[in-house]
Design an enzyme around this catalytic site. Structure first.
Site, PDB file in Angstrom:
ATOM      1  N   LYS A 270      10.490  13.665   6.154  1.00 57.31           N
ATOM      2  CA  LYS A 270      10.976  13.516   7.520  1.00 57.31           C
ATOM      3  C   LYS A 270      12.468  13.781   7.624  1.00 57.31           C
ATOM      4  CE  LYS A 270       8.833   9.663   8.002  1.00 57.31           C
ATOM      5  NZ  LYS A 270       8.482   8.313   8.379  1.00 57.31           N
TER       6      LYS A 270
ATOM      7  N   ARG B 276       1.457  12.176  -3.943  1.00 51.58           N
ATOM      8  CA  ARG B 276       1.909  12.715  -2.670  1.00 51.58           C
ATOM      9  C   ARG B 276       1.395  14.124  -2.509  1.00 51.58           C
ATOM     10  NH1 ARG B 276       6.279  10.042  -0.225  1.00 51.58           N
ATOM     11  NH2 ARG B 276       7.175  11.518   1.220  1.00 51.58           N
TER      12      ARG B 276
ATOM     13  N   GLU C 221       6.895   4.786   9.039  1.00 53.08           N
ATOM     14  CA  GLU C 221       8.186   4.333   9.552  1.00 53.08           C
ATOM     15  C   GLU C 221       8.484   5.174  10.794  1.00 53.08           C
ATOM     16  OE1 GLU C 221      12.833   3.930   8.169  1.00 53.08           O
ATOM     17  OE2 GLU C 221      11.367   4.629   6.717  1.00 53.08           O
TER      18      GLU C 221
HETATM   19  P1  ATP Z   1       9.113  10.930   4.385  1.00 53.79           P
HETATM   20  O1  ATP Z   1       9.829  11.199   3.106  1.00 53.79           O
HETATM   21  O2  ATP Z   1       8.510  12.148   4.981  1.00 53.79           O
HETATM   22  O3  ATP Z   1       9.935  10.147   5.361  1.00 53.79           O
HETATM   23  P2  ATP Z   1       7.843   8.486   3.896  1.00 53.79           P
HETATM   24  O4  ATP Z   1       6.977   8.116   2.751  1.00 53.79           O
HETATM   25  O5  ATP Z   1       9.184   7.885   3.947  1.00 53.79           O
HETATM   26  O6  ATP Z   1       7.872  10.045   3.972  1.00 53.79           O
HETATM   27  P3  ATP Z   1       6.579   6.838   5.812  1.00 53.79           P
HETATM   28  O7  ATP Z   1       6.541   6.954   7.280  1.00 53.79           O
HETATM   29  O8  ATP Z   1       7.327   5.722   5.214  1.00 53.79           O
HETATM   30  O9  ATP Z   1       7.147   8.216   5.266  1.00 53.79           O
HETATM   31  O10 ATP Z   1       5.120   6.925   5.186  1.00 53.79           O
HETATM   32  C1  ATP Z   1       3.935   6.399   5.730  1.00 53.79           C
HETATM   33  C2  ATP Z   1       2.867   6.549   4.687  1.00 53.79           C
HETATM   34  O11 ATP Z   1       2.610   7.911   4.421  1.00 53.79           O
HETATM   35  C3  ATP Z   1       3.252   5.905   3.371  1.00 53.79           C
HETATM   36  O12 ATP Z   1       2.148   5.187   2.876  1.00 53.79           O
HETATM   37  C4  ATP Z   1       3.576   7.078   2.490  1.00 53.79           C
HETATM   38  O13 ATP Z   1       3.286   6.791   1.145  1.00 53.79           O
HETATM   39  C5  ATP Z   1       2.664   8.160   3.040  1.00 53.79           C
HETATM   40  N1  ATP Z   1       3.164   9.516   2.794  1.00 53.79           N
HETATM   41  C6  ATP Z   1       4.319  10.056   3.215  1.00 53.79           C
HETATM   42  N2  ATP Z   1       4.454  11.318   2.786  1.00 53.79           N
HETATM   43  C7  ATP Z   1       3.346  11.605   2.075  1.00 53.79           C
HETATM   44  C8  ATP Z   1       2.873  12.767   1.375  1.00 53.79           C
HETATM   45  N3  ATP Z   1       3.583  13.898   1.317  1.00 53.79           N
HETATM   46  N4  ATP Z   1       1.672  12.692   0.769  1.00 53.79           N
HETATM   47  C9  ATP Z   1       0.940  11.576   0.837  1.00 53.79           C
HETATM   48  N5  ATP Z   1       1.320  10.460   1.466  1.00 53.79           N
HETATM   49  C10 ATP Z   1       2.508  10.456   2.084  1.00 53.79           C
HETATM   50 MG    MG Z   2       9.952   6.112   4.420  1.00 53.20          MG
END
Ligand code: ATP
Ligand code: MG
Length: 550
Positions: free
Chosen positions: A269, A259, A34
């Site tokens: 983020k 994760r 995102e």
């Molecule tokens: P954040 O909480 O940091 O915003 P998010 O999952 O909302 O993380 P996205 O940009 O939506 O962030 O994630 C892109 C991809 O990265 C998704 O497939 C998500 O599952 C994966 N992802 C995000 N954080 C992790 C993590 N700590 N470990 C493994 N995969 C992750």
């Molecule tokens: Mg997200």
């Protein structure tokens, strides 16, 4: 990624076999960030799984900006995400997509669900929906569930046309108000949000919810494996419901993995953004940040990050990995590849009193002991050098082997010198160490094989260049600042940055770039803000490996 530590590949192997779901198909994954922040090392795990799985099976991996949420999304982040993925060595070719480009299709598919009696417009406010979601023994309630299809079609069209205010109504999937999985209790799939979108402008004032949008994005792109982190496990029934009930011909499968968590940092983020916006760090690329741009500025290499991800493996059980392992992977890489140099962080003048005035010599210093034929580089010696303050003790503690009056010490690669005393200022602080050299020990050798104290690094005073050095330790003092019950800001380490000025570097470092091992001190890299007038080095990692010891 190693064969034996990736359960996803075991699943795919089965599916590709004759009779399996993907028999004869191309494995097709996607990485769906995102664009509301910079990528962090958690994303690298996902990236390695998505791109790495496609690589392993000779398949494809799309890069998709998951930009269905208009708030906080920004083109700056889109560019940064692309740069970071390329830096890691992955490439999406011409398969770069925006989920927001599918808004029209998503809308049509939602209308299709209403027509089939599988979705309805609900006029409860978000608070009412929340209040009426029931509990384990009571089903959720929506007085609008059985309204006529025509009515929902009309209201949904008017939602889209902008007739209603934010929160006035939603479109909900008609699934099961009594489901034990609350995600299935007629989840909201569209909401009203009068907010411009970074790419769509004011075209839309209704936006699809993630659980509805994501499977459709996967179907449109003909994704075979939608790999995501574990928090989506409870959402998989809904993913499957959408996939199976909208009129679109595709069969993606969602598989969840744990994760990545790392101690002494936060991988979210939202939290990282707060650190940036409220000035706790200097920016997204502050070298203490777990973002890819932060790690890059800190001196991490793509190979070291990739190696870290390979070592932690892919499993379903959540675990928190030690920061020490990440540092260990960097150290391994830099030990192989970083040239050696000498720098003094807290300088103290040392004068060789019997060294001929005006004489200088050049010594060849090894560049990199690990690689053969890595060569040497010349270092000037003029009898007046800087050593570390801690390498002198007027009254040595027990076992101290460096400079103290009467002791012989090796100036690395130059001479054996014997300390004869020191000079103090009026306040009694030592400002200069005095010693005499033995001309027979040129290059730091002892022809008679005699024992000397320690070997210390030094920088020639006549040719030294000044620099600022930034020493980092963990951003958070608390090992688990990401824990749900903790105020992560209260866990910050007030001593995570130490700035040293007036450090002395050997002349070669005057126009250096990249990474170096400073003898006895650690690995350092030139900071992006460094200029010839004001040189800045970041300590990437110290030499002491806390991981190996365990
Ligand atoms: P954040 O909480 O940091 O915003 P998010 O999952 O909302 O993380 P996205 O940009 O939506 O962030 O994630 C892109 C991809 O990265 C998704 O497939 C998500 O599952 C994966 N992802 C995000 N954080 C992790 C993590 N700590 N470990 C493994 N995969 C992750
Ligand atoms: Mg997200």
């Amino acid at each position: 990624m190693a064969e034996n530590n990736n359960f996803i590949h075991s699943i795919i192997d089965e599916e590709l076999a004759e009779g399996g779901r993907c028999y004869g198909k191309t494995v097709h994954t996607r990485f769906p960030p995102e664009p509301n922040g910079y990528l962090h090392i958690g994303h690298v795990k996902a990236m390695c799984i998505d791109f790495g799985t496609a690589e392993k099976y000779g398949g494809l991996c799309n890069l998709r900006m998951d930009d269905t949420n208009p708030a906080k999304e920004d083109d700056e982040f889109v560019r940064a995400i692309q740069e970071d993925i390329h830096w890691m060595g992955f490439d999406w070719g011409d398969r770069f997509y925006y989920a927001s480009d599918y808004f029209d299709t998503m809308y049509e598919l939602a209308v299709g669900l209403i027509k089939k009696g599988l979705a309805y417009v609900c006029e409860q406010t978000p608070e009412e929906v929340q209040k009426n979601r029931g509990d384990l023994t009571h089903p959720a309630v929506s007085p609008y569930r059985d309204r006529p299809i025509e009515e929902s079609l009309d209201l949904f069209a008017r939602m889209k046309a902008g007739e209603f205010a934010d929160g006035a109504m939603t479109l909900r999937a008609k699934i099961d108000l009594a489901s034990g999985n609350f995600n299935m209790r007629d989840p909201v799939i569209y909401r009203i949000n009068h907010q411009p979108h970074h790419r769509q402008g004011n075209k839309w004032c209704i936006y699809p919810m993630y659980d509805f949008a994501h499977p459709i994005e996967d179907m449109i792109e003909q994704i075979t494996h939608s790999l995501c982190s574990l928090e989506f496990e409870n959402h998989r029934p809904l993913y499957n419901w959408v996939r199976d009930n909208v009129d679109y011909d595709a069969d993606p499968r969602q598989i969840e993995f744990a994760r990545l968590g790392i101690d002494h940092t936060v991988l979210s983020k939202r939290k990282l953004r707060k650190l940036v916006e409220e000035g706790y760090v200097s920016g997204w690329d502050d070298p203490r940040m777990p973002t890819l741009c932060g790690l890059r500025r800190r001196g991490y290499t793509p190979a070291s990050v990739r190696n870290f991800i390979d070592r932690i493996g892919v499993a379903k059980v959540p675990n928190v990995v030690e920061m020490a392992l990440l540092e260990h992977c960097l150290r391994e890489d830099l030990n192989e590849n970083a040239p050696r140099a000498m720098a003094v962080l807290r300088p103290l003048k040392l004068t060789v009193t019997n060294y001929p005035a005006g004489q200088t010599e050049i010594f060849d210093m090894e560049n990199n002991p690990v690689q053969e034929n890595s060569g040497t580089h010349p270092v000037v010696f003029s009898g007046s050098v800087y050593i570390e303050q801690e390498d002198f003790m007027e009254e040595p503690i027990k076992g101290y082997r460096r400079f103290f009056p009467g002791n012989e010490v090796r100036l690395k690669g130059a001479y054996i010198v014997k300390c004869t005393g020191c000079v103090k200022d009026d306040a009694g602080n030592v400002i200069e160490v005095l010693c005499e050299y033995d001309p027979e020990t040129r290059g730091g050798n002892t022809p008679d094989g005699r024992k000397v104290g320690g070997t210390v690094h030094w920088v020639d005073a006549g040719t030294a260049v000044d620099a600022e050095v930034r020493l980092y330790s963990t951003l958070f003092e608390d090992a688990d600042p990401d824990a749900a019950d903790k105020d992560f800001l209260a866990c910050l380490n007030p001593q995570s940055l130490e700035v040293l000025t007036g450090c002395k570097m050997e002349a070669m470092l005057g126009n250096a770039s990249g990474s170096y091992q400073f003898l006895r001190l650690g690995y350092f890299c030139v900071d992006k803000d460094s200029t010839p007038e004001h040189r800045i080095f970041n300590r990437s990692v110290s030499l002491k490996d806390t991981f190996k010891k365990k």
